[in-house]
Design an enzyme around this catalytic site. Structure first.
Site, short mmCIF file in Angstrom:
data_model
loop_
_atom_site.label_atom_id
_atom_site.label_comp_id
_atom_site.label_asym_id
_atom_site.label_seq_id
_atom_site.Cartn_x
_atom_site.Cartn_y
_atom_site.Cartn_z
N GLU A 118 2.72 1.47 -0.59
CA GLU A 118 3.52 2.10 0.47
C GLU A 118 4.54 3.08 -0.08
OE1 GLU A 118 1.24 -0.92 2.17
OE2 GLU A 118 2.64 -1.11 0.47
N HIS A 171 3.20 -9.88 9.35
CA HIS A 171 2.45 -8.96 10.20
C HIS A 171 3.08 -8.80 11.57
CE1 HIS A 171 -0.49 -10.39 7.23
NE2 HIS A 171 -1.09 -9.22 7.39
#
Length: 348
Positions: free
Chosen positions: A71, A140
């Site tokens: 990321e 998540h």
């Protein structure tokens, strides 16, 4: 035609949010060859939620491509691409994964225009699904929007309907500043009320289901009055708009519900006007309470509307705990807790 559309569009279809986002990306990639899409599994596979399905086939691997699980590298590359002249739209597969890229967002993207005296810009749009609704647990399901609203130079956008998702995403891609575009995955395929998987109502009857074909924009920094009312002002965004509607409808409350749409820039004028009219304010968000964006909203309402308030400002939020897996639906601000807050305001 809704306010914010910039071109006349006659064909309207019923799309869910995933389809609307996909269409926005397709429209912008077709209009501007500088728009590039990349991230983990966004190319051949079309994204874990299929938001980028078909884009690589339509525009090629040089404009829609997969990246390593990195990321920091994804966002860092996007900053460089933006400075070079491209309009990158990186996807972070889940908002929970964005933290390794914070330094690139905060130290580079948010500051680039200022530190270069306008010589360079960072016109990147970081898309990411956020919030709960899939029993994804702590890694998540987080709602980290408040982190980004604290950073000067970043814009934070959260749609709650397919119409807004498409129009806001197009506006974000065209914007010259970095935009964090959070997509509430719980309503990717339709709105839910908070009663587990019980729909609020069929999409065919829902305002946000109708999405014009082609290009249009919804301006950043302009809230939407979902429904007008006199009893209280309910301020929310994302999934919580649908939950608030369901609660107010069930209780028969004549509430004015405002969808912020963008947290930064914030349309505080619409909020202020509403609260001064109703005299009562309820703020709802899924993120944890402490340090959540609701605290900033509450302060702004108190500063601007103090002499018009007829009751303390109410906040209904997620809990200050790690995100639970099996207890996800108890964590959400749902009908019970929101209903209790509504009752307190109505009795005040």
């Amino acid at each position: 035609m809704e306010a914010g559309m910039t071109e006349a569009v006659t064909t309207v279809r019923r799309l869910n949010m995933i389809e609307a986002i996909n269409e926005a990306l397709h429209v912008m990639m077709e209009r501007d060859c500088n728009v590039v899409v990349f991230g983990e599994d966004v190319g051949y596979f079309g994204g874990v939620f299929r938001a980028t399905a078909g884009l690589q086939k339509a525009f090629g691997k040089h404009r829609v491509f997969d990246t390593p699980i990195n990321e920091c590298g994804i966002i860092g590359a996007a900053v460089g691409m933006g400075a070079y002249g491209l309009r990158p739209v990186p996807e972070i597969q889940f908002a929970d994964y964005i933290y390794p890229g914070l330094d690139q967002l905060i130290s580079e993207a948010a500051r680039l225009r200022y530190r270069s005296a306008g010589e360079f810009i960072a016109p990147l749009t970081v898309r990411s699904p956020f919030g709960g609704g899939i029993f994804g647990g702590q890694t998540h399901s987080q709602s980290p929007e408040a982190l980004f609203t604290h950073v000067a130079g970043l814009k934070t956008v959260i749609p709650c309907t397919p119409y807004d998702a498409k129009g806001l995403l197009i506006s974000a891609i065209e914007d010259d500043d970095p935009v964090i575009f959070f997509e509430p995955k719980r309503i990717y395929n339709g709105p839910f009320s908070g009663y587990y998987d019980k729909p609020v109502e069929p999409w065919a009857k829902h305002e946000g289901s109708e999405v014009p074909e082609g290009y249009y924009t919804v301006p950043l920094g302009k809230a939407r009055i979902v429904q007008e009312g006199e009893a209280m002002s309910v301020i929310a965004y994302g999934t919580m708009i649908h939950v608030a509607q369901a609660v107010c409808r069930e209780k028969g409350i004549d509430a004015e519900i405002i969808d912020l749409r963008t947290l930064v820039p914030l349309d505080i004028e619409t909020v202020e006007k509403s609260v001064k009219k109703t005299g009562k304010c309820l703020i709802i968000h899924e993120a944890t309470r402490t340090g959540g964006f609701g605290g900033e909203l509450s302060a702004l309402v108190q500063e601007r509307c103090f002499y018009h308030l007829e009751a303390p400002i109410e906040r209904v939020t997620g809990f200050d705990t790690p995100y639970p897996h099996s207890l996800e639906w108890a964590y959400f601000p749902g009908p019970v807790r929101i209903g209790e807050a509504v009752d307190r305001l109505m009795k005040a």
